[in-house]
Write an enzyme that holds these catalytic residues in place. Structure first.
Site, short mmCIF file in Angstrom:
data_model
loop_
_atom_site.label_atom_id
_atom_site.label_comp_id
_atom_site.label_asym_id
_atom_site.label_seq_id
_atom_site.Cartn_x
_atom_site.Cartn_y
_atom_site.Cartn_z
N LEU A 42 3.66 -0.07 1.27
CA LEU A 42 2.57 0.07 0.32
C LEU A 42 2.02 1.47 0.49
CD1 LEU A 42 0.63 -3.32 0.77
CD2 LEU A 42 2.19 -2.70 -1.09
N ASP A 43 1.76 2.17 -0.61
CA ASP A 43 1.28 3.54 -0.46
C ASP A 43 -0.14 3.56 0.08
OD1 ASP A 43 -0.70 3.62 -2.67
OD2 ASP A 43 1.05 3.46 -3.98
N ARG A 44 -0.58 4.73 0.47
CA ARG A 44 -1.88 4.90 1.13
C ARG A 44 -3.04 4.34 0.28
NH1 ARG A 44 -3.67 8.35 5.23
NH2 ARG A 44 -1.57 9.21 5.39
N ASP A 45 -2.89 4.41 -1.04
CA ASP A 45 -3.97 3.99 -1.94
C ASP A 45 -3.82 2.55 -2.42
OD1 ASP A 45 -5.20 6.53 -1.81
OD2 ASP A 45 -3.79 7.30 -3.30
N THR A 46 -2.90 1.80 -1.83
CA THR A 46 -2.71 0.39 -2.18
C THR A 46 -2.99 -0.46 -0.95
OG1 THR A 46 -1.01 0.96 -3.81
CG2 THR A 46 -1.07 -1.32 -3.05
#
Length: 262
Positions: free
Chosen positions: A128-132
């Site tokens: 999951l990316d940093r903003d998710t």
């Protein structure tokens, strides 16, 4: 009861109400088992044995070359971490990366330090990316990891998204069409299910894992994702697990990953 156990028993070491993991018996000597679980170097773990800190569930002191079922072993009266074959579920918070090498905070830093020293290595199942935020799995079982992320498995991943603007009204049919193309892609997306909660809050279920897929799908409709949280994998749901918290999964819960939600 042998003489060694009779002499070394520590009264009161048994703790009531603890659930054993029920994983396989150890096939290696206890020294190797505990080192591989990340509790310390061979020298450090050997010292634990000498100090009598490692016992069985009844309080009998164990020795480095003993072979004892994993579920019966205690370190300072506590159950050992699960044996290899471990699967963890974390509620990944915002601002941390699913990586061993990237700059900034990493998801592995939210686990006890010994989990980063386990052998086999504990890895995230996908990213999951940093903003998710949301449901993130870890495992040291390479076969299971590849089974989950394989495109052939078509594991359903459900995300809850908040959008910058109201839906236009055509997104449900567009995402379900099986012909929707993303910019720079050469094959259409598999049909995806969009459940509208409010004009700007939705749940989107996809069976693929293309790069930033959910954000790009809404961007292609002229909208923008403001916040994104993965709430389920198959029938396995995040539930009330708080951001940054984690827990081991039972075998029955792992099976839910490959089951569709009702």
């Amino acid at each position: 009861m042998d003489a060694r156990a009779a002499m070394c028993r520590k009264p009161g070491a048994e703790r009531s109400g603890l659930q054993e993991w029920g994983v396989r018996d150890a096939n290696i000597k206890l020294l190797g088992l505990i080192v591989n679980l990340g509790y310390g170097s061979r020298k450090e773990v050997t010292r634990m044995f000498r100090e009598g800190r490692i016992t069985d569930k009844d309080g009998y002191v164990l020795y480095a070359d003993d072979k004892v079922p994993h579920a019966r072993v205690r370190l300072d009266g506590q159950l050992l971490d699960p044996a290899p074959g471990l699967v963890l579920m974390m509620h990944k918070p915002l601002g941390v990366s699913c990586s061993h090498k990237e700059q900034g905070r990493l998801v592995y830093e939210l686990l006890p330090p010994r989990y980063r020293r386990r052998r086999p290595l504990l890895s995230t199942v996908g990213r999951l990316d940093r903003d998710t935020s949301g449901l993130l799995l870890f495992t040291d079982d390479g076969v299971l990891l590849h089974r989950i992320i394989s495109p052939k498995a078509k594991v359903a991943k459900c995300y809850e998204a908040t959008l910058a603007e109201d839906l236009r009204g055509h997104e449900v049919d567009l995402f379900a069409s099986g012909s929707f193309m993303l910019a720079s892609e050469i094959t259409p997306l598999a049909p995806a299910r969009l459940d509208v909660l409010t004009p700007r809050r939705v749940q989107l279920t996809v069976t693929e894992g293309r790069y930033h897929q959910v954000r790009r799908m809404f961007a292609a409709t002229g909208n923008r994702v403001v916040s994104l949280c993965r709430v389920s994998l198959g029938a396995l749901v995040l539930g009330d697990l708080l951001p940054g918290a984690w827990r081991p999964l039972l075998l029955a819960e792992c099976a839910q990953i490959f089951t569709r939600r009702g």
